[in-house]
Design an enzyme around this catalytic site. Structure first.
Site, PDB file in Angstrom:
ATOM      1  N   ASP A   1      52.127  31.553  40.634  1.00 26.90           N
ATOM      2  CA  ASP A   1      52.092  31.604  42.080  1.00 26.90           C
ATOM      3  C   ASP A   1      52.239  30.168  42.588  1.00 26.90           C
ATOM      4  OD1 ASP A   1      51.522  32.588  44.746  1.00 26.90           O
ATOM      5  OD2 ASP A   1      49.501  31.793  44.475  1.00 26.90           O
TER       6      ASP A   1
ATOM      7  N   ASP B   1      45.862  32.774  42.258  1.00 23.67           N
ATOM      8  CA  ASP B   1      44.570  32.391  42.849  1.00 23.67           C
ATOM      9  C   ASP B   1      43.987  33.455  43.753  1.00 23.67           C
ATOM     10  OD1 ASP B   1      44.973  31.177  46.024  1.00 23.67           O
ATOM     11  OD2 ASP B   1      46.721  31.658  44.824  1.00 23.67           O
TER      12      ASP B   1
ATOM     13  N   ASP C   1      51.170  28.704  46.432  1.00 25.05           N
ATOM     14  CA  ASP C   1      50.036  28.268  47.259  1.00 25.05           C
ATOM     15  C   ASP C   1      48.711  28.596  46.586  1.00 25.05           C
ATOM     16  OD1 ASP C   1      50.898  27.231  49.996  1.00 25.05           O
ATOM     17  OD2 ASP C   1      52.142  29.023  49.803  1.00 25.05           O
TER      18      ASP C   1
END
Length: 224
Positions: free
Chosen positions: A12, A169, A14
């Site tokens: 991922d 995250d 961000d």
């Protein structure tokens, strides 16, 4: 032990490659305030984090015409990019990418970020040429938490689900990767460990330098 050798790592963007949520929060708060919508950190976590921009705007301003919603999104993202001029990779990221290259692993980026943001962030992180495949949620049929973005990444890199590891995250991202059958490591930059585990993370670490991550990767056939 994985039944198949690991051949690819999928990341991922961000919150995974760098901590960017504080910048996104400030950009969303300023932009929504133009419409007299007040956003606090709890609201950001519950209604923004891990979601695609059109869904975010519909959630706060359901009556906003599409053209105005797109203009609002553009202003928000311009604010974010103006603030995201100096980004710091999470500890251990560079070493992990170097290890992956040394082992001949395929590297992919799977994100809901719009293309302008992804290009800007990768440049700010010095990772413009780091990924062989970049899959953007708004350029496939449906974004995270649907598994489609990760399935597209697997197809692009010619990987079976068991040949890849994903790093995410957010619960939304973990559900996307797990829905595609990919073992997923949760990164503790934006959400508590219990939420990441509940979403399906096989391991939760604070960053890429964490000692347990080395053991996990070695157990899947990726020696350090």
């Amino acid at each position: 032990m994985s039944a198949m050798p690991i051949r690819g790592l999928l990341f991922d963007l961000d919150g995974t490659l760098a901590v960017t949520d504080p910048l996104h929060f400030q950009a969303w708060r300023a932009t929504l305030l133009e419409h007299d919508v007040t956003l606090d950190e709890a609201g950001y976590q519950a209604r923004v984090c891990g979601r695609q921009n059109p869904a975010i705007v519909r959630g706060f301003l359901p009556a906003l015409p599409d053209a105005e919603a797109q203009a609002l999104i553009a202003r928000k993202e311009a604010r974010f990019r103006a603030a995201a001029t100096a980004l710091t990779p999470l500890p251990g990221l560079g070493a992990l990418l170097d290890l992956a290259r040394a082992r001949g692993l395929h590297l992919g980026l799977v994100t809901n970020a719009p293309r302008d943001n992804a290009t800007h962030m990768l440049a700010a992180l010095g990772l413009t040429d780091a990924f062989a495949s970049i899959v953007l949620g708004d350029e496939v049929a449906i974004g995270k938490p649907d598994p489609t973005p990760y399935r597209v990444a697997l197809e692009t890199l010619r990987l079976a689900p068991a040949e890849a590891i994903a790093f995410e995250d957010s619960p939304s991202g973990i559900r996307s990767a797990r829905g595609a059958g990919i073992a997923t490591v949760g990164v503790l930059s934006t959400h508590p460990a219990e939420e990441l585990v509940a979403a399906g993370a096989a391991l939760v670490v604070p960053d890429f330098a964490a000692v347990p991550l080395r053991g996990y990767l070695a157990g899947l056939g990726v020696p350090s």
